[in-house]
Design a protein around this motif. Structure first.
Motif, mmCIF file in Angstrom:
data_model
loop_
_atom_site.group_PDB
_atom_site.id
_atom_site.type_symbol
_atom_site.label_atom_id
_atom_site.label_comp_id
_atom_site.label_asym_id
_atom_site.label_seq_id
_atom_site.Cartn_x
_atom_site.Cartn_y
_atom_site.Cartn_z
ATOM 1 N N LEU A 1 0.847 -1.193 0.000
ATOM 2 C CA LEU A 1 0.000 0.000 0.000
ATOM 3 C C LEU A 1 0.880 1.240 0.000
ATOM 4 N N LYS A 2 0.546 2.193 -0.867
ATOM 5 C CA LYS A 2 1.227 3.485 -0.880
ATOM 6 C C LYS A 2 0.197 4.595 -0.719
ATOM 7 N N VAL A 3 0.519 5.569 0.112
ATOM 8 C CA VAL A 3 -0.325 6.736 0.323
ATOM 9 C C VAL A 3 0.531 7.973 0.115
ATOM 10 N N GLU A 4 0.095 8.834 -0.773
ATOM 11 C CA GLU A 4 0.869 10.029 -1.081
ATOM 12 C C GLU A 4 0.694 11.083 -0.004
ATOM 13 N N GLU A 5 1.743 11.845 0.243
ATOM 14 C CA GLU A 5 1.683 12.932 1.207
ATOM 15 C C GLU A 5 0.638 13.957 0.770
ATOM 16 N N GLY A 6 -0.186 14.399 1.715
ATOM 17 C CA GLY A 6 -1.206 15.397 1.428
ATOM 18 C C GLY A 6 -2.460 14.866 0.779
ATOM 19 N N SER A 7 -2.575 13.537 0.633
ATOM 20 C CA SER A 7 -3.759 12.952 0.004
ATOM 21 C C SER A 7 -4.782 12.538 1.055
ATOM 22 N N ARG B 1 -7.443 19.360 2.394
ATOM 23 C CA ARG B 1 -7.246 20.197 1.206
ATOM 24 C C ARG B 1 -6.751 21.600 1.512
ATOM 25 N N GLU B 2 -7.071 22.108 2.696
ATOM 26 C CA GLU B 2 -6.616 23.450 3.048
ATOM 27 C C GLU B 2 -5.348 23.437 3.889
ATOM 28 N N GLU B 3 -5.139 22.365 4.657
ATOM 29 C CA GLU B 3 -3.989 22.312 5.552
ATOM 30 C C GLU B 3 -3.005 21.215 5.176
ATOM 31 N N ASN B 4 -3.294 20.501 4.074
ATOM 32 C CA ASN B 4 -2.380 19.499 3.508
ATOM 33 C C ASN B 4 -2.078 18.349 4.466
ATOM 34 N N MET B 5 -3.027 18.039 5.357
ATOM 35 C CA MET B 5 -2.853 16.895 6.240
ATOM 36 C C MET B 5 -3.136 15.612 5.468
ATOM 37 N N THR B 6 -2.267 14.638 5.612
ATOM 38 C CA THR B 6 -2.483 13.340 4.991
ATOM 39 C C THR B 6 -3.535 12.578 5.791
ATOM 40 N N VAL B 7 -4.557 12.070 5.103
ATOM 41 C CA VAL B 7 -5.664 11.385 5.764
ATOM 42 C C VAL B 7 -5.811 9.976 5.191
ATOM 43 N N ILE B 8 -5.916 9.002 6.073
ATOM 44 C CA ILE B 8 -6.262 7.629 5.696
ATOM 45 C C ILE B 8 -7.581 7.303 6.371
ATOM 46 N N LEU B 9 -8.530 6.876 5.568
ATOM 47 C CA LEU B 9 -9.903 6.731 6.052
ATOM 48 C C LEU B 9 -10.467 5.383 5.632
ATOM 49 N N VAL B 10 -10.846 4.562 6.617
ATOM 50 C CA VAL B 10 -11.650 3.377 6.322
ATOM 51 C C VAL B 10 -13.109 3.802 6.342
ATOM 52 N N GLU B 11 -13.802 3.549 5.242
ATOM 53 C CA GLU B 11 -15.167 4.048 5.127
ATOM 54 C C GLU B 11 -16.014 3.084 4.314
ATOM 55 N N GLN B 12 -17.196 2.750 4.851
ATOM 56 C CA GLN B 12 -18.127 1.853 4.176
ATOM 57 C C GLN B 12 -19.129 2.609 3.305
ATOM 58 N N LYS B 13 -19.385 3.879 3.647
ATOM 59 C CA LYS B 13 -20.400 4.634 2.919
ATOM 60 C C LYS B 13 -19.799 5.216 1.654
ATOM 61 N N LEU B 14 -20.271 4.712 0.519
ATOM 62 C CA LEU B 14 -19.691 5.079 -0.761
ATOM 63 C C LEU B 14 -19.830 6.569 -1.050
ATOM 64 N N GLY B 15 -20.997 7.142 -0.740
ATOM 65 C CA GLY B 15 -21.209 8.561 -1.014
ATOM 66 C C GLY B 15 -20.240 9.436 -0.240
ATOM 67 N N PHE B 16 -20.015 9.108 1.024
ATOM 68 C CA PHE B 16 -19.087 9.875 1.851
ATOM 69 C C PHE B 16 -17.663 9.733 1.330
ATOM 70 N N ALA B 17 -17.279 8.510 0.976
ATOM 71 C CA ALA B 17 -15.929 8.273 0.464
ATOM 72 C C ALA B 17 -15.683 9.080 -0.803
ATOM 73 N N ARG B 18 -16.661 9.117 -1.673
ATOM 74 C CA ARG B 18 -16.492 9.878 -2.913
ATOM 75 C C ARG B 18 -16.454 11.369 -2.652
ATOM 76 N N ARG B 19 -17.144 11.804 -1.620
ATOM 77 C CA ARG B 19 -17.163 13.229 -1.314
ATOM 78 C C ARG B 19 -15.813 13.721 -0.795
ATOM 79 N N VAL B 20 -15.208 12.969 0.135
ATOM 80 C CA VAL B 20 -13.991 13.474 0.788
ATOM 81 C C VAL B 20 -12.710 12.889 0.208
#
Length: 231
Positions: free
Chosen positions: A22-28, A180-199
Motif C-alpha cells: 500500500l502506498k499513500v501520497e503525502e497530502g492525500s 485540502r486546506e492544511e495538507n494533512m495526509t488522511v487515511i480513512l476506512v469508510e463503508q459509505k460510498l457517497g461519503f468516500a467519494r465526497r472526501v
C-alpha cells in the motif's frame, strides 16, 4: 509518504493480511474500502502498532514502524481515531482532550484553540463526562483528541458509524478542510460510498487481506464496486 510492503499479520492462528502492499501520497485523502472481514481495521491497527506484524515493512517518511511501540506513533505525528471511538467515558471532555498533550513535541500544556474552532460543541461541553455525550458528540471528541497533537497524518476507522446525518456532514467538512486546506495526509476506512467519494481523492480496495485495486477516486467504477463492495 506512507509505504507498506509485504505486510503479513496473523491473529489467533488465522492469517488476516497477506503480503499487503500500500502506498499513500503525502497530502492525500485515501479511502480504504472493502467488504466486512477483509482486514481493513487490522491494517490500521498494524500501522498504529496495536497489532504486531508478522513480517513486512510500514514506512512513514522513510522510518520503518514495524517493531516500534504504539506509543511511538503519536510522537511521530500520527493521529488515530479508532472504530467505536474509545473515548474515556468517566473523564470529562477536557480531560479526554488533554490525554494527547504529552505527545506534543513542543510540550504545549493547553488544548489548541484549533480543536474548538473545528468542533465548537466540545468547548461548550468541556466539563461534561464523555460517556454522557451523544454518539455524534463522542465522535467529534475522538477526532478532536487525535487533533490535539497536531498530526501530520490522521487515520480514521469508520468515523461515521452510527452517527446522525448532520454530524456526518460536519465530520466530512472537517476532513476536507484538514486535507485540502492544511495538507494533512488522511487515511480513512469508510463503508459509505457517497461519503468516500465526497472526501476521498484516492481509493484502495481490499479483498482477502490484500489491496487489489488502487486509483484516483473518480476512477472508482461501477464494475469495481460490484466486484469488491456490493453485498
Amino acid at each position: 509518504m506512507i509505504e507498506i510492503s509485504q505486510l503479513n499479520q496473523r491473529y489467533g492462528g488465522t492469517q488476516i493480511l497477506w503480503d499487503l502492499d500500500l502506498k499513500v501520497e503525502e497530502g492525500s485523502c485515501t479511502c480504504i474500502m472493502g467488504r466486512n472481514g477483509v482486514g481493513k481495521t487490522t491494517l490500521l491497527k498494524c500501522i498504529m502498532g496495536l497489532l504486531p506484524a508478522d513480517s513486512g515493512e510500514i514506512r512513514i517518511a522513510g522510518d520503518n514502524l514495524v517493531g516500534r511501540s504504539a506509543e511511538f506513533r503519536p510522537h511521530h505525528g500520527i493521529g488515530y481515531v479508532p472504530q467505536g471511538r474509545d473515548i474515556f467515558p468517566l473523564l470529562t471532555v477536557e480531560e479526554n482532550l488533554r490525554v494527547g498533550l504529552p505527545c506534543r513535541k513542543d510540550k504545549l500544556k493547553k488544548i489548541p484553540d484549533r480543536v474548538y474552532d473545528l468542533f465548537p460543541v466540545l468547548k461548550d461541553m468541556l466539563h461534561r463526562r464523555g460517556g454522557d455525550l451523544s454518539g455524534g458528540q463522542q465522535q467529534q471528541l475522538a477526532i478532536g483528541r487525535a487533533l490535539v497533537i497536531e498530526p501530520r497524518v490522521l487515520i480514521l476507522d469508520e468515523p461515521n458509524e452510527g452517527i446522525q446525518p448532520n454530524i456526518v456532514k460536519q465530520i466530512g467538512d472537517v476532513i476536507t478542510q484538514l486535507n485540502r486546506e492544511e495538507n494533512m495526509t488522511v487515511i480513512l476506512v469508510e463503508q459509505k460510498l457517497g461519503f468516500a467519494r465526497r472526501v476521498g481523492q484516492q481509493f484502495r480496495l481490499m479483498e482477502k487481506g490484500r489491496v487489489v485495486a488502487s486509483d484516483a477516486m473518480e476512477h472508482l467504477s461501477e464494475s469495481l464496486i460490484m466486484q469488491h463492495l456490493a453485498v
